[in-house]
Design an enzyme around this catalytic site. Structure first.
Site, PDB file in Angstrom:
ATOM      1  N   ASP A  76      35.386  40.360  50.371  1.00  0.00           N
ATOM      2  CA  ASP A  76      35.147  39.664  49.104  1.00  0.00           C
ATOM      3  C   ASP A  76      34.352  38.395  49.390  1.00  0.00           C
ATOM      4  OD1 ASP A  76      36.732  39.742  46.095  1.00  0.00           O
ATOM      5  OD2 ASP A  76      35.702  37.889  46.686  1.00  0.00           O
ATOM      6  N   ILE A  77      33.348  38.141  48.544  1.00  0.00           N
ATOM      7  CA  ILE A  77      32.455  36.999  48.740  1.00  0.00           C
ATOM      8  C   ILE A  77      33.190  35.675  48.504  1.00  0.00           C
ATOM      9  CG2 ILE A  77      31.526  36.733  46.387  1.00  0.00           C
ATOM     10  CD1 ILE A  77      28.703  36.742  47.692  1.00  0.00           C
ATOM     11  N   GLY A  86      41.889  40.403  33.913  1.00  0.00           N
ATOM     12  CA  GLY A  86      41.156  39.554  34.861  1.00  0.00           C
ATOM     13  C   GLY A  86      39.991  40.239  35.543  1.00  0.00           C
ATOM     14  N   GLN A  87      39.597  41.433  35.072  1.00  0.00           N
ATOM     15  CA  GLN A  87      38.483  42.127  35.719  1.00  0.00           C
ATOM     16  C   GLN A  87      37.155  41.462  35.375  1.00  0.00           C
ATOM     17  OE1 GLN A  87      38.320  46.358  34.907  1.00  0.00           O
ATOM     18  NE2 GLN A  87      36.738  46.718  36.466  1.00  0.00           N
ATOM     19  N   HIS A 119      37.678  48.776  41.578  1.00  0.00           N
ATOM     20  CA  HIS A 119      37.853  48.328  42.965  1.00  0.00           C
ATOM     21  C   HIS A 119      39.284  47.859  43.174  1.00  0.00           C
ATOM     22  CE1 HIS A 119      36.512  44.911  40.532  1.00  0.00           C
ATOM     23  NE2 HIS A 119      37.286  44.155  41.308  1.00  0.00           N
ATOM     24  N   HIS A 174      41.530  45.192  45.361  1.00  0.00           N
ATOM     25  CA  HIS A 174      41.578  44.043  46.264  1.00  0.00           C
ATOM     26  C   HIS A 174      42.660  44.295  47.306  1.00  0.00           C
ATOM     27  CE1 HIS A 174      39.375  41.044  43.633  1.00  0.00           C
ATOM     28  NE2 HIS A 174      39.689  41.958  42.732  1.00  0.00           N
TER      29      HIS A 174
HETATM   30  P1  AMP Z   1      37.635  41.400  39.692  1.00  0.00           P
HETATM   31  O1  AMP Z   1      36.580  42.141  38.911  1.00  0.00           O
HETATM   32  O2  AMP Z   1      38.190  40.235  38.934  1.00  0.00           O
HETATM   33  O3  AMP Z   1      38.725  42.277  40.222  1.00  0.00           O
HETATM   34  O4  AMP Z   1      36.986  40.731  40.959  1.00  0.00           O
HETATM   35  C1  AMP Z   1      35.692  40.945  41.403  1.00  0.00           C
HETATM   36  C2  AMP Z   1      35.640  40.434  42.816  1.00  0.00           C
HETATM   37  O5  AMP Z   1      34.371  40.741  43.338  1.00  0.00           O
HETATM   38  C3  AMP Z   1      35.817  38.912  42.929  1.00  0.00           C
HETATM   39  O6  AMP Z   1      36.912  38.641  43.808  1.00  0.00           O
HETATM   40  C4  AMP Z   1      34.490  38.447  43.519  1.00  0.00           C
HETATM   41  O7  AMP Z   1      34.637  37.374  44.428  1.00  0.00           O
HETATM   42  C5  AMP Z   1      33.964  39.696  44.182  1.00  0.00           C
HETATM   43  N1  AMP Z   1      32.521  39.776  44.297  1.00  0.00           N
HETATM   44  C6  AMP Z   1      31.606  39.566  43.323  1.00  0.00           C
HETATM   45  N2  AMP Z   1      30.357  39.731  43.806  1.00  0.00           N
HETATM   46  C7  AMP Z   1      30.498  40.066  45.122  1.00  0.00           C
HETATM   47  C8  AMP Z   1      29.585  40.371  46.166  1.00  0.00           C
HETATM   48  N3  AMP Z   1      28.250  40.364  45.970  1.00  0.00           N
HETATM   49  N4  AMP Z   1      30.081  40.660  47.398  1.00  0.00           N
HETATM   50  C9  AMP Z   1      31.408  40.661  47.617  1.00  0.00           C
HETATM   51  N5  AMP Z   1      32.324  40.406  46.663  1.00  0.00           N
HETATM   52  C10 AMP Z   1      31.882  40.098  45.434  1.00  0.00           C
END
Ligand code: AMP
Ligand code: ZN
Length: 111
Positions: free
Chosen positions: A31-32, A96-97, A103, A105
């Site tokens: 995760d970034i 919270g998506q 995906h 976590h």
């Molecule tokens: P969520 O949709 O809330 O479950 O989370 C999306 C996750 O994707 C967040 O934790 C972001 O930090 C992560 N994210 C978004 N863009 C990138 C990226 N380019 N590379 C890696 N992780 C990412």
């Protein structure tokens, strides 16, 4: 594959990522914006918007979700989570998506 999806762009290498695993069905990358020392995402290659778009009668969905879940401890251990980890799937805006490509976590700490 969906045109404006950031995870589809990671899947086809248009956007870089720190990849830790890949096979024909799934990819996993860091995760970034990590919330714990180990924080990576397991992403199916098929563009499914969210968990609630999966169908209990779709054997491919069941297979993919099973694979993601069983893969999580294998990768968590390889990433150094020797004492445990947690998995989270955000579903839709109210859950919270932020990225609308399913995906999981996986988060933990090497301690
Ligand atoms: P969520 O949709 O809330 O479950 O989370 C999306 C996750 O994707 C967040 O934790 C972001 O930090 C992560 N994210 C978004 N863009 C990138 C990226 N380019 N590379 C890696 N992780 C990412
Ligand atoms: Zn996508």
């Amino acid at each position: 594959m969906s045109d404006n999806c950031i995870f589809c762009k990671i899947l086809n290498n248009t956007i870089p990522s720190k990849k830790i695993y890949e096979d024909k069905d799934v990819i996993a990358f860091n995760d970034i914006n990590p919330k714990m020392p180990v924080h990576f995402l397991i992403v199916p290659k098929q563009h499914i918007k969210m968990l609630s778009n999966c169908d209990i009668n779709n054997q491919e969905h069941i297979r993919l979700l099973g694979k993601m879940t069983v893969l999580a401890p294998v990768l968590a251990h390889k990433q150094g989570c020797n004492k445990g980890f947690k998995i989270i799937i955000h579903n839709d805006k109210g859950g919270g998506q932020e990225v609308f490509h399913l995906h999981m976590h996986v988060m933990g700490s090497p301690l």
